[in-house]
Design a protein around this motif. Structure first.
Motif, PDB file in Angstrom:
ATOM      1  N   TYR A   1       0.873  -1.173   0.000  1.00 12.39           N
ATOM      2  CA  TYR A   1       0.000   0.000   0.000  1.00 12.39           C
ATOM      3  C   TYR A   1       0.909   1.222   0.000  1.00 12.39           C
ATOM      4  O   TYR A   1       1.894   1.282   0.739  1.00 12.39           O
ATOM      5  N   ALA A   2       0.590   2.202  -0.814  1.00 14.90           N
ATOM      6  CA  ALA A   2       1.368   3.448  -0.871  1.00 14.90           C
ATOM      7  C   ALA A   2       0.410   4.623  -0.988  1.00 14.90           C
ATOM      8  O   ALA A   2      -0.608   4.542  -1.674  1.00 14.90           O
ATOM      9  N   ASP A   3       0.740   5.701  -0.307  1.00 15.16           N
ATOM     10  CA  ASP A   3      -0.080   6.910  -0.333  1.00 15.16           C
ATOM     11  C   ASP A   3       0.830   8.069   0.059  1.00 15.16           C
ATOM     12  O   ASP A   3       2.045   7.900   0.187  1.00 15.16           O
ATOM     13  N   TYR A   4       0.230   9.228   0.251  1.00 19.38           N
ATOM     14  CA  TYR A   4       0.986  10.412   0.651  1.00 19.38           C
ATOM     15  C   TYR A   4       0.264  11.078   1.809  1.00 19.38           C
ATOM     16  O   TYR A   4      -0.953  11.284   1.747  1.00 19.38           O
ATOM     17  N   ASP A   5       0.978  11.373   2.870  1.00 22.12           N
ATOM     18  CA  ASP A   5       0.400  12.053   4.018  1.00 22.12           C
ATOM     19  C   ASP A   5       0.523  13.554   3.790  1.00 22.12           C
ATOM     20  O   ASP A   5       1.604  14.122   3.928  1.00 22.12           O
ATOM     21  N   GLU A   6      -0.591  14.179   3.421  1.00 19.47           N
ATOM     22  CA  GLU A   6      -0.611  15.622   3.155  1.00 19.47           C
ATOM     23  C   GLU A   6      -0.229  16.426   4.398  1.00 19.47           C
ATOM     24  O   GLU A   6       0.491  17.416   4.313  1.00 19.47           O
ATOM     25  N   ASN A   7      -0.722  15.993   5.572  1.00 18.64           N
ATOM     26  CA  ASN A   7      -0.432  16.717   6.817  1.00 18.64           C
ATOM     27  C   ASN A   7       1.044  16.641   7.196  1.00 18.64           C
ATOM     28  O   ASN A   7       1.620  17.619   7.652  1.00 18.64           O
ATOM     29  N   GLY A   8       1.628  15.460   7.025  1.00 19.16           N
ATOM     30  CA  GLY A   8       3.040  15.282   7.374  1.00 19.16           C
ATOM     31  C   GLY A   8       3.994  15.692   6.275  1.00 19.16           C
ATOM     32  O   GLY A   8       5.165  15.958   6.517  1.00 19.16           O
ATOM     33  N   GLY A   9       3.495  15.696   5.029  1.00 14.58           N
ATOM     34  CA  GLY A   9       4.332  16.070   3.897  1.00 14.58           C
ATOM     35  C   GLY A   9       5.338  15.003   3.504  1.00 14.58           C
ATOM     36  O   GLY A   9       6.440  15.315   3.064  1.00 14.58           O
ATOM     37  N   PHE A  10       4.932  13.714   3.647  1.00 15.93           N
ATOM     38  CA  PHE A  10       5.854  12.635   3.278  1.00 15.93           C
ATOM     39  C   PHE A  10       5.080  11.437   2.733  1.00 15.93           C
ATOM     40  O   PHE A  10       3.897  11.273   3.007  1.00 15.93           O
ATOM     41  N   PRO A  11       5.766  10.575   1.974  1.00 13.02           N
ATOM     42  CA  PRO A  11       5.123   9.365   1.458  1.00 13.02           C
ATOM     43  C   PRO A  11       4.985   8.328   2.571  1.00 13.02           C
ATOM     44  O   PRO A  11       5.771   8.332   3.534  1.00 13.02           O
ATOM     45  N   ILE A  12       4.001   7.484   2.424  1.00 19.14           N
ATOM     46  CA  ILE A  12       3.809   6.371   3.349  1.00 19.14           C
ATOM     47  C   ILE A  12       3.687   5.082   2.544  1.00 19.14           C
ATOM     48  O   ILE A  12       3.138   5.075   1.452  1.00 19.14           O
ATOM     49  N   THR A  13       4.224   4.002   3.094  1.00 23.69           N
ATOM     50  CA  THR A  13       4.105   2.707   2.419  1.00 23.69           C
ATOM     51  C   THR A  13       4.022   1.566   3.420  1.00 23.69           C
ATOM     52  O   THR A  13       4.576   1.635   4.517  1.00 23.69           O
ATOM     53  N   VAL A  14       3.291   0.546   3.004  1.00 27.33           N
ATOM     54  CA  VAL A  14       3.267  -0.755   3.666  1.00 27.33           C
ATOM     55  C   VAL A  14       3.769  -1.723   2.610  1.00 27.33           C
ATOM     56  O   VAL A  14       3.210  -1.786   1.517  1.00 27.33           O
ATOM     57  N   SER A  15       4.834  -2.448   2.909  1.00 26.43           N
ATOM     58  CA  SER A  15       5.380  -3.392   1.933  1.00 26.43           C
ATOM     59  C   SER A  15       5.955  -4.614   2.639  1.00 26.43           C
ATOM     60  O   SER A  15       6.041  -4.655   3.865  1.00 26.43           O
ATOM     61  N   ASN A  16       6.365  -5.594   1.851  1.00 22.06           N
ATOM     62  CA  ASN A  16       6.978  -6.820   2.349  1.00 22.06           C
ATOM     63  C   ASN A  16       6.120  -7.481   3.432  1.00 22.06           C
ATOM     64  O   ASN A  16       6.611  -7.826   4.505  1.00 22.06           O
ATOM     65  N   LEU A  17       4.831  -7.629   3.138  1.00 19.87           N
ATOM     66  CA  LEU A  17       3.898  -8.256   4.077  1.00 19.87           C
ATOM     67  C   LEU A  17       4.245  -9.722   4.284  1.00 19.87           C
ATOM     68  O   LEU A  17       4.498 -10.454   3.318  1.00 19.87           O
ATOM     69  N   ARG A  18       4.227 -10.151   5.540  1.00 17.19           N
ATOM     70  CA  ARG A  18       4.477 -11.537   5.870  1.00 17.19           C
ATOM     71  C   ARG A  18       3.539 -11.958   6.998  1.00 17.19           C
ATOM     72  O   ARG A  18       3.208 -11.163   7.875  1.00 17.19           O
ATOM     73  N   ALA A  19       3.139 -13.216   6.966  1.00 17.69           N
ATOM     74  CA  ALA A  19       2.271 -13.758   8.027  1.00 17.69           C
ATOM     75  C   ALA A  19       2.704 -15.183   8.324  1.00 17.69           C
ATOM     76  O   ALA A  19       3.212 -15.898   7.457  1.00 17.69           O
ATOM     77  N   THR A  20       2.506 -15.566   9.571  1.00 22.51           N
ATOM     78  CA  THR A  20       2.813 -16.940   9.995  1.00 22.51           C
ATOM     79  C   THR A  20       1.820 -17.356  11.062  1.00 22.51           C
ATOM     80  O   THR A  20       1.251 -16.496  11.752  1.00 22.51           O
ATOM     81  N   PHE A  21       1.609 -18.642  11.188  1.00 23.80           N
ATOM     82  CA  PHE A  21       0.763 -19.174  12.244  1.00 23.80           C
ATOM     83  C   PHE A  21       1.673 -19.884  13.248  1.00 23.80           C
ATOM     84  O   PHE A  21       2.486 -20.703  12.864  1.00 23.80           O
ATOM     85  N   VAL A  22       1.510 -19.550  14.539  1.00 25.81           N
ATOM     86  CA  VAL A  22       2.314 -20.110  15.607  1.00 25.81           C
ATOM     87  C   VAL A  22       1.396 -20.860  16.558  1.00 25.81           C
ATOM     88  O   VAL A  22       0.329 -20.341  16.935  1.00 25.81           O
ATOM     89  N   VAL A  23       1.780 -22.059  16.976  1.00 25.26           N
ATOM     90  CA  VAL A  23       0.987 -22.820  17.928  1.00 25.26           C
ATOM     91  C   VAL A  23       1.165 -22.199  19.312  1.00 25.26           C
ATOM     92  O   VAL A  23       2.277 -21.930  19.749  1.00 25.26           O
ATOM     93  N   VAL A  24       0.034 -21.917  19.981  1.00 25.06           N
ATOM     94  CA  VAL A  24       0.040 -21.312  21.316  1.00 25.06           C
ATOM     95  C   VAL A  24      -0.914 -22.079  22.234  1.00 25.06           C
ATOM     96  O   VAL A  24      -1.756 -22.848  21.773  1.00 25.06           O
ATOM     97  N   LYS A  25      -0.787 -21.831  23.517  1.00 24.53           N
ATOM     98  CA  LYS A  25      -1.694 -22.446  24.503  1.00 24.53           C
ATOM     99  C   LYS A  25      -2.810 -21.515  24.828  1.00 24.53           C
ATOM    100  O   LYS A  25      -2.749 -20.348  24.677  1.00 24.53           O
TER     101      LYS A  25
END
Length: 166
Positions: free
Chosen positions: A142-166
């Motif tokens: 995901y990529a966008d631009y924060d007008e208030n902050g004046g900088f680009p924003i990105t979400v990249s390299n998404l990873r997920a895993t399932f861990v066994v828990v109690k």
């Protein structure tokens, strides 16, 4: 019964608090993943979807669960019950330390979740507090631009895993 904790991480640029739109326990958020049969090991071809607000009766006994699914290969039934309350947003600090954030616990019997698929309905906020709602991560970023902050924003390299828990 085995509990699987879905853990996620990503590279966040100028962002923090990545989570489902209504929070980690959002009853309307849909989780997509493939299922592996605990009997024969067959993995489903397509992703299965579950959400907290959708329940079905248990095949035997009283009560409800979030999913009952029969293996197409061996015919055995498996169930998935979602257990809210242990998830938290992926923060910038967690992302920078390359750690995972817990999202949701799945109590599984006869099947196990594999290959989580990021989809629609996510939210995040910039490091300056600007909120970005209802965006889709199915494309892997995901990529966008924060007008208030004046900088680009990105979400990249998404990873997920399932861990066994109690």
């Amino acid at each position: 019964m085995v509990n699987f904790l879905l853990m996620i991480t990503a590279e966040l640029e100028n962002l923090t608090n990545l989570q489902p739109q209504g929070g980690c326990d959002d009853p309307n958020f849909t989780y997509y993943f493939k299922l592996k049969c605990g009997n024969c090991g067959e993995v489903t071809q397509k992703e299965t979807c579950v959400s907290l607000n959708e329940t079905v009766p248990l095949p035997k006994g009283k009560g409800t669960t979030n999913l009952v699914q029969k293996c197409k290969f061996c015919g055995r039934e498996g169930i998935v019950l979602m257990i809210p309350g242990r998830g938290r947003p992926l923060t910038l600090k967690t992302s920078e330390s390359e750690k995972y954030a817990p999202l949701m616990v799945f109590d599984c019997r006869g099947i196990e979740p594999v290959d989580f698929a990021f989809g629609d309905g996510w939210k995040v906020e910039s490091t300056k507090g600007t909120k970005f709602d209802c965006f889709d991560l199915s494309g892997g970023e995901y990529a966008d631009y924060d007008e208030n902050g004046g900088f680009p924003i990105t979400v990249s390299n998404l990873r997920a895993t399932f861990v066994v828990v109690k």
